[in-house]
Design an enzyme around this catalytic site. Structure first.
Site, PDB file in Angstrom:
ATOM      1  N   GLU A 284       0.841  -1.217   0.000  1.00 13.08           N
ATOM      2  CA  GLU A 284       0.000   0.000   0.000  1.00 13.08           C
ATOM      3  C   GLU A 284       0.872   1.262   0.000  1.00 13.08           C
ATOM      4  OE1 GLU A 284      -3.166   0.264  -0.493  1.00 13.08           O
ATOM      5  OE2 GLU A 284      -3.502  -1.898  -0.502  1.00 13.08           O
TER       6      GLU A 284
ATOM      7  N   ASP B  10       3.791  -4.149  -5.721  1.00  9.69           N
ATOM      8  CA  ASP B  10       4.340  -5.435  -5.259  1.00  9.69           C
ATOM      9  C   ASP B  10       5.866  -5.398  -5.321  1.00  9.69           C
ATOM     10  OD1 ASP B  10       1.888  -6.510  -4.785  1.00  9.69           O
ATOM     11  OD2 ASP B  10       1.835  -7.849  -6.532  1.00  9.69           O
TER      12      ASP B  10
END
Length: 468
Positions: A329, A412
């Site tokens: 995030e 990611d």
């Protein structure tokens, strides 16, 4: 000879407003049929993929695989019927002149309250209230079925009927409290803005969206869910350390009691400039998930009911995995994805207001939807933004889905650089399992709909660097 006329010639002979109306209806059905075709392809995948594919052997046991297959199949069937219903409902409203009818009715109601036709903004607000009430009422059976049949059957629903209705009423009231004042100001700005009203209207919506983002989590979200600061301890320290390491200006970390509503899990951050907060759903945290706790002796029956439904269900992620999810995030923030998304949406908003300014003078647009004598601003906004822009909106939405997938891979990769590849790998598997995500998808369906890359692709990308 008339019988010999070609469809193209007949089309050309139609008045402009009929052509506009037919185009809007045809496009709407074309989009619906395309979506139905994609959903059909995906349903075929759910029906035929009954064994865990080889490459998933390490990740999913056959019991979870079967559970998620049946859950997604039920959801897909439900969305087929609800989609068909809303398409037919929308078509009937257009064909039967539902919009001009509701506008006339709003005029009668505001007239009784002493506001004549010159009070267009008052009439617009009555219209909005009636329209949102109509869609809330027609949507209610679908929402009830989704919550108490589908989500219930697959063990996600944690709500009672009373909680559901209280929630729905609260949502409706809060929406009106925001929607009506904002709309009346927007209409007023368009009315008095002169030639450059589209610039003022755009600036106004920009300010409103920034204000809403700022107050949402502090003032609006707590009306529906309980937010508590994350207790002092190892997890909080680790989150603060990680935020500091990438200069994320973290001010608070909250845990939200999402488990009262559903056992799906999530995490997000919000706030502007130097005032960022992180919100974790209790269902994401192994240590805080209500589903993993045994209720104390003598607690009320409702908790008993929740407990019995989810007795064997260990849910949530370990601290290291929660940190990996947060690393992902925070990657969105560090890589500027949030800012890029805001810029894209504001550029789009400006373009739409500009085109609205160009089109609002076209009487045929209003006539196409049954407004021959009046051209109310709110109706103009509705016709242009909802119907005339729909082809553009479809293309834009597809491009944003593609961009979003790219952002997800980048976030990611960012978590990987923080050394969290292994934990993110296991967290993604756990979250997929907790939320009963089905890891096999039809390629066109996935390309068109998935704003997050399919699980296998994300794991593959993480694995490559895990091995490096």
């Amino acid at each position: 000879e008339a019988a010999m006329a070609l469809p193209g010639e007949l089309w050309a002979e139609l008045p402009a407003e009929r052509r506009i109306f037919c185009s809007v209806l045809l496009f709407s059905w074309a989009v619906y049929l395309w979506e139905a075709f994609l959903a059909h392809r995906q349903r075929r995948v759910y029906r035929t993929t009954t064994h865990v594919p080889q490459e998933l052997g390490q990740i999913m046991d056959s019991e979870t695989f079967e559970k998620s297959r049946l859950y997604q199949l039920d959801k897909s069937t439900f969305s087929f019927w609800s989609g068909l219903y809303s398409e037919v409902e929308g078509t009937m409203i257009l064909l039967c002149g539902g919009i001009p009818f509701l506008w006339k009715l709003s005029g009668q109601i505001s007239g009784r309250a002493g506001f004549g036709p010159e009070y267009e903004i008052v009439q617009s607000l009555v219209f909005l209230l009636l329209a949102t009430l109509f869609s809330a009422v027609t949507g209610l059976p679908w929402s009830l079925y989704n919550t108490f049949v589908i989500e219930e059957k697959h063990g996600f629903n944690q709500q009672t009927l009373g909680f559901f209705f209280k929630d729905a009423i609260k949502k409706f009231v809060v929406t009106q409290c925001i929607l009506l004042p904002v709309t009346s100001l927007l209409l007023y700005i368009i009315k008095i803005g002169g030639d450059y009203f589209f610039i003022y209207a755009w600036l106004f919506t920009l300010v409103v969206s920034l204000v809403l983002v700022t107050i949402y989590a502090d003032y609006i979200a707590p009306l529906f869910d309980k937010f508590i600061p994350l207790p002092e301890g190892e997890l909080k320290q680790q989150i603060e350390t990680m935020a500091k390491s990438i200069d994320f200006p973290l001010t608070k970390v909250y845990v939200v009691e999402g488990s009262k509503r559903s056992s799906h899990s999530n995490a997000y951050f919000y706030g502007f400039f130097k005032n960022k907060r992180i919100v974790l759903f209790d269902t994401l945290l192994e240590d805080y998930s209500a589903l993993n706790k045994e209720p104390a002796e003598g607690e009320d029956g409702e908790n008993e009911e929740t407990k019995s439904k989810t007795k064997n269900k260990k849910q949530g992620c370990k601290n290291e995995e929660v940190l990996a999810v947060l690393g992902h995030e925070l990657g969105h923030w560090k890589l500027g994805h949030t800012v890029k998304n805001i810029i894209i949406s504001q550029m789009n908003s400006f373009l739409c207001f500009f085109l609205f300014a160009v089109l609002i003078g076209q009487k045929e647009l209003f006539a196409a939807f049954g407004f021959y004598d009046t051209q109310p601003t709110l109706i103009g906004l509705m016709i242009i933004f909802q119907f005339i822009f729909s082809p553009y909106n479809e293309v834009l939405s597809f491009c944003l889905t593609v961009l979003s997938r790219r952002f997800e891979f980048q976030a990611d990769a960012f978590a990987k650089e923080l050394g969290k590849a292994k934990d993110l790998y296991s967290a993604l598997i756990k979250l997929n399992k907790d939320n009963l995500g089905f890891p096999v998808s039809d390629w066109i369906f996935s390309m068109w709909h998935y704003s997050h890359p399919p699980l296998l692709e994300r794991l593959q990308a993480l694995k490559n660097t895990k091995e490096e």
